[in-house]
Design an enzyme around this catalytic site. Sequence first.
Site, mmCIF file in Angstrom:
data_model
loop_
_atom_site.group_PDB
_atom_site.id
_atom_site.type_symbol
_atom_site.label_atom_id
_atom_site.label_comp_id
_atom_site.label_asym_id
_atom_site.label_seq_id
_atom_site.Cartn_x
_atom_site.Cartn_y
_atom_site.Cartn_z
ATOM 1 C CE1 TYR A 128 -67.214 52.193 59.426
ATOM 2 C CE2 TYR A 128 -67.566 54.556 59.350
ATOM 3 C CZ TYR A 128 -67.949 53.282 59.001
ATOM 4 O OH TYR A 128 -69.067 53.093 58.236
ATOM 5 C CG ASN B 83 -66.169 56.156 52.661
ATOM 6 O OD1 ASN B 83 -66.070 57.330 52.929
ATOM 7 N ND2 ASN B 83 -67.280 55.462 52.883
ATOM 8 C CG ASP C 113 -73.670 49.116 56.285
ATOM 9 O OD1 ASP C 113 -74.617 49.843 56.596
ATOM 10 O OD2 ASP C 113 -72.477 49.432 56.452
ATOM 11 C CG ASP C 114 -71.471 48.267 51.425
ATOM 12 O OD1 ASP C 114 -70.850 49.245 51.857
ATOM 13 O OD2 ASP C 114 -71.162 47.087 51.696
ATOM 14 N NE ARG D 101 -67.930 48.584 47.478
ATOM 15 C CZ ARG D 101 -68.187 49.034 48.713
ATOM 16 N NH1 ARG D 101 -67.239 49.236 49.608
ATOM 17 N NH2 ARG D 101 -69.435 49.259 49.088
ATOM 18 C CD GLU E 134 -70.245 47.221 55.533
ATOM 19 O OE1 GLU E 134 -71.183 47.142 56.341
ATOM 20 O OE2 GLU E 134 -70.117 48.168 54.728
ATOM 21 C CG ASP E 135 -67.081 47.239 52.228
ATOM 22 O OD1 ASP E 135 -68.181 47.830 52.192
ATOM 23 O OD2 ASP E 135 -66.040 47.793 52.605
ATOM 24 C CE LYS F 151 -68.986 49.578 57.470
ATOM 25 N NZ LYS F 151 -69.850 50.679 57.063
#
Length: 602
Positions: free
Chosen positions: A129, A444, A294-295, A182, A271-272, A200
């Site tokens: 991760y 991150n 999630d973000d 992203r 995600e992302d 994830k």
Amino acid sequence: MWRLARSAASNLRRSRRFSTCIPGPCIVHKRGADILHDPWFNKDTGFPLTERDRLGLRGLLPPRVISFEQQYARFMESYHSLEKNTRGQPEGFVSLAKWRILNRLHDRNETLYYRVLIDNIDDFAPIIYTPTVGLVCQNYSGLFRRPRGMYFSAKDKGEMMSMIYNWPAHQVDMIVLTDGSRILGLGDLGVQGIGIPIGKLDMYVAAAGINPQRILPVMLDIGTNNQKLLEDRLYLGLRQPRLEGEEYLSIVDEFMEAVHTRWPKAIVQFEDFQMKWAFETLQRYRKRFCMFNDDIQGTAGVALAGLLGTVRTQGRPLGDFVNQKIVVVGAGSAGLGVLNMAVQAVKRIAGTDANPQFFLLDKDGLVTKARKVIDPAAAPFARTPVEIEGLGLREGANLIEVVKKVKPHVLLGLSGVGGVFNEEVLKAMQESDSTKPAIFAMSNPTMNAECTAVDAFKHAGENIVFASGSPFKNVDLGNGKVGHVNQANNMYLFPGIGLGALLSGARLISDGMLQAASECLASYMTDEEIQRGVLYPPIGSIRDITAEVGAAVIQAAVAEDLAEGQGDIGPRELRQMSKEETVEHVKHNMWFPVYSPLVHEK
Ligand SMILES: NC(=O)C1=CN([C@@H]2O[C@H](COP(=O)(O)OP(=O)(O)OC[C@H]3O[C@@H](n4cnc5c(N)ncnc54)[C@H](O)[C@@H]3O)[C@@H](O)[C@H]2O)C=CC1
Ligand SMILES: CC(=O)C(=O)O
Ligand SMILES: [Mg+2]
């Protein structure tokens, strides 16, 4: 060696606490070498002789049967040798070497892989991760050996409904989907972003006990605008600019329809995605499918739990949250998600419509209503000129001005810009109006964190509360004092949100379910821990907190009449469960890696 074998054995004992169900036999439709090459079923040298006979494996393996415990100890021994042999080498080199040895096990024997992951989650989470997963994504095309998950590209338009049936599992419960636009704070990594859904979902297995045969990492490759990747001869994705507008949405629509045609109850975690698509797709699908972003939503819940914790660290009642001055640096999906949830929390907790004292900055500085072009998602958080004039601030004021004038209780970074909380900004936090100023450097991976833990304690003072998105070691403050580092990462919530939604059988994931998840995390920590600046549980207890969060999500779904149940447990049974029984129900449904007897069926 003895020490190693002993610690491996004690790890095994410790992890058995979570083994709530006796594994039944596992039906397998393959025989012989096909089983050895299937990581779901492979036991390597661990196949008992009778099973070797039954499955046509006799002669395909060396004769000696090695126990699971011995295999485990052997892997850990190799891992520790690698650690020893790479000592002194550059950090990135060592991290990738560790990732490779874990990945090879993942590709070969998932049962053993997930057991070592669960037992050593403290050490292995930073590899599978954040931060190492970021490095893996950056180097994915070169690291690629075997595919994992599914890839749907813009060239597959019109084919997805049949492609989805190429996935070998009959049932999929949890999907993590990205378009690679992203990836962490690393920008557009195109197809290479697949590393994120894989990482994830590894956390889903480790923390939520989702059966690895029922997870599916997905990459939607609709091109990339990363020129370097487009020119890289090794790049494995589509060599075309990203699709935009309706063309883009029609691809995501087709994928969502295909997935839910085959697995109507599958949960999709977005995600992302870059901000515009993160918000747009959330609005587009959240009432139609069981999905979440999630973000936006997972991060918000974790940040809110941390923010409520900071109120407690100051010895104040939660109702005081409304008076906290919070500077949020980064007005993207994550930053705006946090603000949206925090505003709801102010209304709920303080029972007031009072305007919370939040200050939002993006790359152009303080966001105010005086701004000529303002993103609609950021508009509700833009300050009016009247509100900030009294503070001596103006539209676009820079971070140091804002911190000096506002004297915030909390400085929270979700900007993706490493080091933006520089020495001057951190020193200005010493003038905070809080007795325990909080600094959340949540971006991150590590190099994109707004500041390091060491710098935060050095420049902002020893009385701060510190949290970062990627892990840092606790800081030695001298005289036996330790500056505690929290990891404010959505990993504390997304596994519980997904598992809770799955077991509730909810048709969708409501704000109430997400709030319940966040409040559960916030109340998990004791006053004594909070006083020591510990806002989140240690990662070693992630299965435990995930069980609690999962139960909170189920109970919220039941309360909102969204729960339809799963399997033998219908909505009526869920409604009759006490809180403790719901937690037990969640724990009981967590998959745990042990070798099950394999039974062949044609
Ligand atoms: N700790 C956690 O659990 C999570 C961390 N993140 C991290 O948050 C970061 C941002 O993610 P998103 O919001 O999705 O990205 P985004 O690209 O949607 O937003 C980034 C925002 O930062 C602003 N920004 C850029 N440079 C800035 C500067 N110098 N000063 C102030 N603001 C600046 C941009 O204007 C934009 O508003 C990433 O690094 C990501 O890894 C995201 C989700 C969860
Ligand atoms: C943690 C996470 O989801 C991110 O950095 O994007
Ligand atoms: Mg993310």
